[in-house]
Design an enzyme around this catalytic site. Structure first.
Site, PDB file in Angstrom:
ATOM      1  N   ARG A  18     -10.851 -30.690  22.001  1.00 39.44           N
ATOM      2  CA  ARG A  18     -10.555 -29.326  21.552  1.00 39.44           C
ATOM      3  C   ARG A  18     -11.174 -28.295  22.499  1.00 39.44           C
ATOM      4  O   ARG A  18     -10.571 -27.259  22.791  1.00 39.44           O
ATOM      5  CB  ARG A  18     -11.056 -29.109  20.119  1.00 39.44           C
ATOM      6  CG  ARG A  18     -10.619 -27.770  19.543  1.00 39.44           C
ATOM      7  CD  ARG A  18     -10.908 -27.661  18.065  1.00 39.44           C
ATOM      8  NE  ARG A  18     -12.348 -27.601  17.788  1.00 39.44           N
ATOM      9  CZ  ARG A  18     -12.853 -27.446  16.577  1.00 39.44           C
ATOM     10  NH1 ARG A  18     -12.058 -27.357  15.523  1.00 39.44           N
ATOM     11  NH2 ARG A  18     -14.165 -27.386  16.391  1.00 39.44           N
ATOM     12  N   LYS A  28     -10.975 -22.051  20.440  1.00 39.37           N
ATOM     13  CA  LYS A  28     -12.246 -21.670  19.794  1.00 39.37           C
ATOM     14  C   LYS A  28     -12.997 -20.733  20.731  1.00 39.37           C
ATOM     15  O   LYS A  28     -13.963 -21.106  21.391  1.00 39.37           O
ATOM     16  CB  LYS A  28     -13.056 -22.926  19.461  1.00 39.37           C
ATOM     17  CG  LYS A  28     -14.106 -22.701  18.367  1.00 39.37           C
ATOM     18  CD  LYS A  28     -14.613 -24.034  17.818  1.00 39.37           C
ATOM     19  CE  LYS A  28     -15.788 -23.871  16.871  1.00 39.37           C
ATOM     20  NZ  LYS A  28     -15.461 -23.179  15.611  1.00 39.37           N
ATOM     21  N   GLU A  76      -5.753 -19.095   7.800  1.00 41.66           N
ATOM     22  CA  GLU A  76      -7.151 -19.560   7.769  1.00 41.66           C
ATOM     23  C   GLU A  76      -7.924 -18.903   6.631  1.00 41.66           C
ATOM     24  O   GLU A  76      -7.551 -17.842   6.134  1.00 41.66           O
ATOM     25  CB  GLU A  76      -7.844 -19.268   9.109  1.00 41.66           C
ATOM     26  CG  GLU A  76      -7.216 -20.028  10.260  1.00 41.66           C
ATOM     27  CD  GLU A  76      -8.233 -20.563  11.257  1.00 41.66           C
ATOM     28  OE1 GLU A  76      -9.400 -20.172  11.200  1.00 41.66           O
ATOM     29  OE2 GLU A  76      -7.840 -21.382  12.101  1.00 41.66           O
TER      30      GLU A  76
END
Length: 341
Positions: free
Chosen positions: A83, A185, A221
């Site tokens: 990720r 992220k 989210e």
């Protein structure tokens, strides 16, 4: 364990504490150096670093767990490495080889072994890998050099009095743009969430829920976590969208729901005006594992799921199974845990 560290494991929250060692590696002239453990927790960087001006940085979060037998294990660090590299590609930073990432995490845990909380406390050692663009750079372009670091902090269980439901409200703000950096992220996603979070807390909610930026009809989210719902016919449902951060906890829960609990699993649209299809709901992520959702406020109405005070049975089973795997009490799927020594 080695030296005694002066930590009251029962009083740990989610706050910074300086531990003994962190890992640092530099990328310059097209390659990473060997990387090393250092004691200094201060970074010195150029005032012209892209991380400071253009947000060229990303980070990860994972944990080390002490098992009943005293051994320490990491949970799916290869997935965090993958990720992180996906985030790096999105903002033109060099990828970090997966083995280097995992090795850095293992080195940091070993060097700070005394800070890994004892089994049974519910506390863990949180690892924060991050990469920042550094060097003398003025124009809007990728940095000439990069810094990759991993530091660690012991953190307490997210719910001090045990697993407990909390309520959320739907934000008027967007967390990400369509085709933006929502799936990476990167720090900017979090900076943009500070105001909506504060507004939600002022209204008496734990955090806010973000809808899809294009139509504002679908849940994306829950604060800095992923959403899941349990339908009335026992399906595990979680939203699908290109601007959701792919949570390692969520994908682990999807596997557990299917393989351990025998549930059907669906990744699909979750419409905000169709919440009554779910008997239970939760938010999931590394910090809390699962935050049970009591209710969601939307347009002045509070929709209650299972209960505002009690945790639903399916949510509890998912939580217990995942925590069991992470602490070594439940057999893990192949390759999910990495022993530190």
């Amino acid at each position: 364990m080695g030296k005694a560290v002066n930590v009251d494991w029962s009083k740990l929250g989610f706050g910074y504490m300086k531990t003994d060692f962190r890992y640092v590696s530099m990328w310059k002239d097209g390659q990473w150096d060997e990387g090393k453990l250092v004691e200094d927790n201060r970074l010195t960087l150029s005032e012209a670093s892209t991380a400071l001006h253009y947000g060229q940085q990303c980070f990860e979060g994972l944990k080390a767990y002490r098992r009943k037998d005293g051994q320490i294990q990491l949970f799916r660090p290869d997935q965090n490495a993958k990720r992180m590299n996906s985030s790096c590609r999105r903002i033109l930073m060099p990828e970090i080889p997966e083995e280097k990432f995992v090795d850095a995490c293992i080195q940091v845990v070993k060097a700070n072994e005394d800070y890994v909380p004892p089994y049974g406390t519910g506390a863990t050692l949180y690892l924060r890998p991050f990469m920042i663009g550094v060097g003398d750079n003025l124009g809007v372009k990728p940095a000439p050099e990069y810094l990759f670091c991993v530091f660690c902090v012991p953190v307490g269980p997210y719910f001090k009095g045990g697993l407990a439901p909390v309520n959320f409200t739907v934000a008027e703000y967007d967390r990400a743009a369509p085709y933006g950096t929502g799936a990476a992220k990167v720090g900017g996603n979090y900076a943009g969430s500070l105001l909506p979070h504060e507004l939600a807390v002022k209204k008496g909610f734990a955090d806010c829920i973000y809808l899809d930026p294009a139509t504002h009809r679908k849940i994306e989210e829950v604060g800095a976590a992923n959403f899941f719902g349990i339908t009335r016919d026992d399906k595990f449902v979680t939203p699908k969208s290109p601007s959701i951060l792919p949570s390692i906890t969520k994908y682990s829960l999807m596997h557990i729901a299917k393989e351990y609990l025998g549930m059907e699993v669906e990744e699909r649209d979750v419409f905000i005006d169709r919440l009554d299809e779910f008997k239970e709901a939760g938010a999931c992520g590394t910090a809390a594992v699962i935050t049970p959702i009591g209710g969601i406020e939307y347009k002045g109405n509070l929709h209650i799921f299972y209960s505002e005070t009690e945790v639903g049975p399916v949510t509890r089973k998912l939580y217990d199974t995942l925590c069991g795997i992470q602490f070594g009490d439940v057999e893990a799927p192949e390759g999910w845990t990495v022993k530190v020594k």
